[in-house]
Design a protein around this motif. Structure first.
Motif, short mmCIF file in Angstrom:
data_model
loop_
_atom_site.label_atom_id
_atom_site.label_comp_id
_atom_site.label_asym_id
_atom_site.label_seq_id
_atom_site.Cartn_x
_atom_site.Cartn_y
_atom_site.Cartn_z
N GLY A 24 -0.96 22.92 -18.78
CA GLY A 24 -1.32 24.00 -19.70
C GLY A 24 -0.20 24.37 -20.66
O GLY A 24 -0.41 25.15 -21.57
N GLN A 25 0.99 23.80 -20.43
CA GLN A 25 2.11 24.03 -21.35
C GLN A 25 2.04 23.00 -22.48
O GLN A 25 1.32 22.00 -22.37
CB GLN A 25 3.44 23.89 -20.60
CG GLN A 25 3.53 24.77 -19.36
CD GLN A 25 3.46 26.25 -19.69
OE1 GLN A 25 4.32 26.78 -20.35
NE2 GLN A 25 2.40 26.92 -19.22
N TYR A 26 2.83 23.23 -23.52
CA TYR A 26 2.76 22.35 -24.68
C TYR A 26 4.01 21.49 -24.80
O TYR A 26 5.14 22.00 -24.72
CB TYR A 26 2.55 23.16 -25.95
CG TYR A 26 1.17 23.74 -26.01
CD1 TYR A 26 0.17 23.12 -26.75
CD2 TYR A 26 0.84 24.87 -25.27
CE1 TYR A 26 -1.12 23.62 -26.76
CE2 TYR A 26 -0.45 25.38 -25.26
CZ TYR A 26 -1.42 24.76 -26.02
OH TYR A 26 -2.70 25.25 -26.01
N ARG A 39 -1.16 19.51 -25.29
CA ARG A 39 -1.30 20.31 -24.08
C ARG A 39 -1.21 19.37 -22.88
O ARG A 39 -1.96 18.39 -22.79
CB ARG A 39 -2.66 21.01 -24.13
CG ARG A 39 -2.99 21.95 -23.02
CD ARG A 39 -4.23 22.74 -23.46
NE ARG A 39 -4.79 23.57 -22.40
CZ ARG A 39 -5.98 23.32 -21.82
NH1 ARG A 39 -6.70 22.28 -22.18
NH2 ARG A 39 -6.43 24.13 -20.88
N VAL A 41 -1.89 17.93 -19.38
CA VAL A 41 -3.03 18.07 -18.46
C VAL A 41 -2.83 17.30 -17.16
O VAL A 41 -3.64 17.43 -16.23
CB VAL A 41 -4.34 17.62 -19.14
CG1 VAL A 41 -4.60 18.43 -20.41
CG2 VAL A 41 -4.33 16.12 -19.45
N VAL A 108 -1.88 14.03 -21.80
CA VAL A 108 -1.89 15.24 -22.63
C VAL A 108 -3.15 15.27 -23.49
O VAL A 108 -3.83 14.26 -23.64
CB VAL A 108 -0.65 15.32 -23.56
CG1 VAL A 108 0.64 15.32 -22.77
CG2 VAL A 108 -0.66 14.19 -24.57
N GLU A 109 -3.40 16.47 -24.04
CA GLU A 109 -4.53 16.67 -24.95
C GLU A 109 -3.95 16.97 -26.33
O GLU A 109 -3.20 17.94 -26.48
CB GLU A 109 -5.32 17.87 -24.41
CG GLU A 109 -6.59 18.20 -25.12
CD GLU A 109 -7.24 19.43 -24.47
OE1 GLU A 109 -7.37 19.48 -23.23
OE2 GLU A 109 -7.58 20.36 -25.22
N VAL A 111 -2.97 18.37 -29.89
CA VAL A 111 -3.20 19.68 -30.48
C VAL A 111 -2.79 19.69 -31.96
O VAL A 111 -3.50 20.19 -32.81
CB VAL A 111 -2.40 20.78 -29.73
CG1 VAL A 111 -2.44 22.10 -30.47
CG2 VAL A 111 -2.95 20.96 -28.32
N HIS A 161 5.27 27.50 -23.92
CA HIS A 161 4.06 28.04 -23.27
C HIS A 161 3.34 28.95 -24.26
O HIS A 161 3.97 29.69 -25.01
CB HIS A 161 4.37 28.73 -21.94
CG HIS A 161 5.09 30.02 -22.03
ND1 HIS A 161 6.43 30.13 -21.82
CD2 HIS A 161 4.64 31.28 -22.28
CE1 HIS A 161 6.79 31.39 -21.94
NE2 HIS A 161 5.74 32.12 -22.22
N PRO A 162 2.01 28.86 -24.27
CA PRO A 162 1.22 29.66 -25.21
C PRO A 162 1.33 31.13 -24.85
O PRO A 162 1.42 31.48 -23.68
CB PRO A 162 -0.19 29.13 -25.01
CG PRO A 162 -0.21 28.59 -23.62
CD PRO A 162 1.17 28.07 -23.37
N ASP A 166 -3.99 30.02 -20.84
CA ASP A 166 -5.37 29.64 -20.57
C ASP A 166 -5.56 29.46 -19.07
O ASP A 166 -4.60 29.41 -18.32
CB ASP A 166 -5.77 28.39 -21.35
CG ASP A 166 -4.86 27.22 -21.08
OD1 ASP A 166 -5.21 26.12 -21.45
OD2 ASP A 166 -3.77 27.43 -20.48
N ASN A 196 -10.68 18.01 -16.87
CA ASN A 196 -10.20 17.78 -18.25
C ASN A 196 -10.39 16.30 -18.60
O ASN A 196 -9.97 15.42 -17.87
CB ASN A 196 -8.72 18.16 -18.37
CG ASN A 196 -8.25 18.09 -19.82
OD1 ASN A 196 -8.09 17.00 -20.37
ND2 ASN A 196 -8.06 19.24 -20.44
#
Length: 201
Positions: A24-26, A39, A41, A108-109, A111, A161-162, A166, A196
């Motif tokens: 969940g971190q970037y 992101r 995952v 990762v996803e 962004v 971190h956002p 989320d 995910n």
DNA sequence: TACTGGATCCCT
DNA sequence: GGGATCCAGTAT
């Protein structure tokens, strides 16, 4: 996007504690070509001990070498290595100096910087197979041996971190593709976001 | 100086 | 299921 960068303190813990926290971190990589952000995952922890057993699946298991030296440094730097002669894998080094531990970023996803990722991968679109594996995400985000041993508290490569966290469920399993390991094969040190689509095969 | 194999990916 | 591709690690 608003975010707050991870500091040295975030990297002091054992890899098996940091690995699930990275979900969940970037992951951010700022280059001349693009600013890549993704992101996280899926991760795997390496090094250290589990129930008093030393991790024999980690590169650091047989002692310090030229390649594995970054793993033995204090947490907060990268450990990037070449695998199968053609791909790279990126790790986040954790724990104090001399305690060789690291977290492999497995998937990762995308962004930000997605167009550049597609170009780097010679792909047609941002389908899941753009970054659903450790070798793929390194190629997509332009992470190579040049990024080995980089200080994650700098501005080139870092974890953020956002500000609005989320929510997701975390799945924990044995690690992948370490058949050569003994006891370490069974350590429950792989973590990923449930359901995910970018999680590796 | 020679040999071996891998924390992968892609095509068959 | 197998080939690509190459360097670190280990053996000679």
């Amino acid at each position: 996007m608003k975010f707050s960068k991870w500091t040295k303190k975030n990297y002091e813990a054992d890899a098996c504690c940091v690995a699930p926290k990275l979900l969940g971190q970037y992951l951010v990589h700022a280059t001349d070509k693009a600013i890549y952000a993704a992101r996280i995952v899926e991760t795997e922890a390496y090094g250290g001990t589990y129930r008093r057993q030393v991790d024999d699946g980690a590169h650091s298991f047989r002692g310090i070498t030229k390649r594995t030296a970054p793993m033995f440094e204090a947490g907060g730097i990268t450990y990037v290595y070449l695998i199968y002669g053609m791909y790279h894998c990126m790790n986040i080094v954790t724990a104090p100096q001399g305690n060789a531990q690291a977290v492999l970023i497995r998937a990762v996803e995308p962004v930000q910087g997605i167009a550049a990722m597609i170009e780097n991968r010679n792909a047609q679109s941002a389908a899941v197979n753009l970054t659903n594996g450790p070798g793929k995400l390194c190629r997509a985000m332009d992470i190579t041996l040049k990024q080995n041993r980089i200080d994650l508290c700098g501005n080139e490569l870092f974890i953020a971190h956002p500000l609005v966290p989320d929510t997701f469920s975390v799945v924990c399993t044995e690690r992948i593709n370490i058949e050569y390991a003994g006891m370490g094969k069974h350590f429950p040190w792989r973590f990923y976001m449930k359901d995910n689509p970018y999680v590796s095969k």
